[in-house]
Write an enzyme that holds these catalytic residues in place. Structure first.
Site, PDB file in Angstrom:
ATOM      1  N   ASP A  91      35.950  22.514  76.936  1.00  0.00           N
ATOM      2  CA  ASP A  91      34.608  22.987  76.752  1.00  0.00           C
ATOM      3  C   ASP A  91      34.643  24.466  76.278  1.00  0.00           C
ATOM      4  OD1 ASP A  91      31.670  23.382  77.317  1.00  0.00           O
ATOM      5  OD2 ASP A  91      31.974  23.354  79.494  1.00  0.00           O
ATOM      6  N   SER A  92      34.692  25.324  77.105  1.00  0.00           N
ATOM      7  CA  SER A  92      35.052  26.971  76.935  1.00  0.00           C
ATOM      8  C   SER A  92      36.379  27.013  76.100  1.00  0.00           C
ATOM      9  CB  SER A  92      34.911  27.818  78.104  1.00  0.00           C
ATOM     10  OG  SER A  92      35.878  27.480  78.857  1.00  0.00           O
ATOM     11  N   THR A 135      40.184  26.348  80.352  1.00  0.00           N
ATOM     12  CA  THR A 135      41.163  25.525  81.421  1.00  0.00           C
ATOM     13  C   THR A 135      42.355  25.138  80.427  1.00  0.00           C
ATOM     14  OG1 THR A 135      39.263  24.460  82.580  1.00  0.00           O
ATOM     15  CG2 THR A 135      41.384  23.399  82.571  1.00  0.00           C
ATOM     16  N   LYS A 168      33.542  20.000  73.014  1.00  0.00           N
ATOM     17  CA  LYS A 168      32.327  20.539  72.803  1.00  0.00           C
ATOM     18  C   LYS A 168      32.350  21.989  72.054  1.00  0.00           C
ATOM     19  CE  LYS A 168      29.986  19.576  77.358  1.00  0.00           C
ATOM     20  NZ  LYS A 168      29.591  20.157  78.392  1.00  0.00           N
TER      21      LYS A 168
HETATM   22  P1  IMP Z   1      36.599  24.556  80.151  1.00  0.00           P
HETATM   23  O1  IMP Z   1      37.642  25.231  80.750  1.00  0.00           O
HETATM   24  O2  IMP Z   1      35.347  25.249  80.108  1.00  0.00           O
HETATM   25  O3  IMP Z   1      37.256  24.019  78.693  1.00  0.00           O
HETATM   26  O4  IMP Z   1      36.328  23.109  80.999  1.00  0.00           O
HETATM   27  C1  IMP Z   1      36.919  22.127  80.967  1.00  0.00           C
HETATM   28  C2  IMP Z   1      36.630  21.556  82.277  1.00  0.00           C
HETATM   29  O5  IMP Z   1      35.207  21.754  82.619  1.00  0.00           O
HETATM   30  C3  IMP Z   1      36.955  19.842  81.999  1.00  0.00           C
HETATM   31  O6  IMP Z   1      38.220  19.653  82.457  1.00  0.00           O
HETATM   32  C4  IMP Z   1      35.886  19.082  83.022  1.00  0.00           C
HETATM   33  O7  IMP Z   1      36.462  19.090  84.188  1.00  0.00           O
HETATM   34  C5  IMP Z   1      34.837  20.191  83.044  1.00  0.00           C
HETATM   35  N1  IMP Z   1      33.706  20.082  82.085  1.00  0.00           N
HETATM   36  C6  IMP Z   1      33.413  20.656  81.083  1.00  0.00           C
HETATM   37  N2  IMP Z   1      32.139  20.064  80.436  1.00  0.00           N
HETATM   38  C7  IMP Z   1      31.729  18.968  81.198  1.00  0.00           C
HETATM   39  C8  IMP Z   1      31.038  17.851  81.131  1.00  0.00           C
HETATM   40  O8  IMP Z   1      29.957  17.984  80.334  1.00  0.00           O
HETATM   41  N3  IMP Z   1      30.852  17.068  82.000  1.00  0.00           N
HETATM   42  C9  IMP Z   1      31.864  16.869  83.140  1.00  0.00           C
HETATM   43  N4  IMP Z   1      32.638  17.971  83.206  1.00  0.00           N
HETATM   44  C10 IMP Z   1      32.773  18.863  82.398  1.00  0.00           C
END
Ligand code: IMP
Ligand code: MG
Length: 184
Positions: free
Chosen positions: A106-107, A110, A134
């Site tokens: 997503d961002s 993580t 995303k």
């Molecule tokens: P990031 O650190 O923003 O890339 O977030 C990644 C984590 O956020 C993923 O491993 C998911 O656990 C959670 N996440 C992000 N988007 C979604 C979504 O649309 N549905 C459910 N979990 C999400």
């Protein structure tokens, strides 16, 4: 607990389309990792369904391990950029060809933190396989070597992904209509 039909906006990736793409990814990975020491690392909990289906499509010998992390500021639908390791790996990854298996980027925060953490342990190689991307939401650049699907900027659930820890069991990826979802 609500029946998901009440807040399902639409199924964005059906079970058969998911499985077909996972089979393709498995083939590609099998081709790339011939004569390598492939070690799949799954980030709990969202990645488990993907890992289980992906590994059955990988024909080269490999091992698996798990780790878990939590974002600071739990319970929200956005990550904060900092993660804490809540479950460390069982095995040493030194000199192994590590492939990180993730549900969704997503961002990117993580994955970026997990990659940084893993690289301090000196794997021979380190790549990422993410089922969902995303793209529009990216805030930090991360390398995704194997990508299942690019998806629009919508909150999704199913196939490992949760809404408040539920609905991970569904065999498809659905988009939520947040107006119709009521946390209990
Ligand atoms: P990031 O650190 O923003 O890339 O977030 C990644 C984590 O956020 C993923 O491993 C998911 O656990 C959670 N996440 C992000 N988007 C979604 C979504 O649309 N549905 C459910 N979990 C999400
Ligand atoms: Mg989650």
């Amino acid at each position: 607990m609500q029946d998901y039909h009440e807040f399902l906006d639409k199924i964005i990736i059906s079970e058969s389309v998911l499985q077909q793409r996972i089979a393709e990814l498995g083939k590609e990975i099998s081709r790339d990792y011939q004569d390598h020491n492939l070690h799949l690392i799954c980030v709990l909990r969202g990645g488990v369904l993907f890992l289980a289906d992906l590994m059955r499509q990988i024909s080269v010998n490999h091992t698996i391990d798990f780790m878990a992390i939590s974002s600071y500021g739990v319970g929200e639908r956005q990550s904060t950029g900092q993660v804490r390791i809540t479950l460390d790996l069982q095995e040493d990854i030194h000199d192994r060809d590590v492939l990180l298996v993730e549900d969704i980027v997503d961002s990117g925060f993580t994955i970026a933190s997990v990659l940084e953490f893993l690289s301090t342990r000196h794997p021979r190689s380190l790549r990422v396989c993410a089922l969902l991307d995303k793209v529009e939401r990216r805030e930090i650049a991360v390398p995704i070597h194997y990508r299942g699907f690019a998806i629009p900027n919508k909150f999704v659930f199913g196939f490992g992904l949760d809404i408040d820890e539920y609905y991970r069991n569904l065999p498809f990826i659905g988009a939520v209509n947040l107006d119709h979802y009521h946390p209990t």
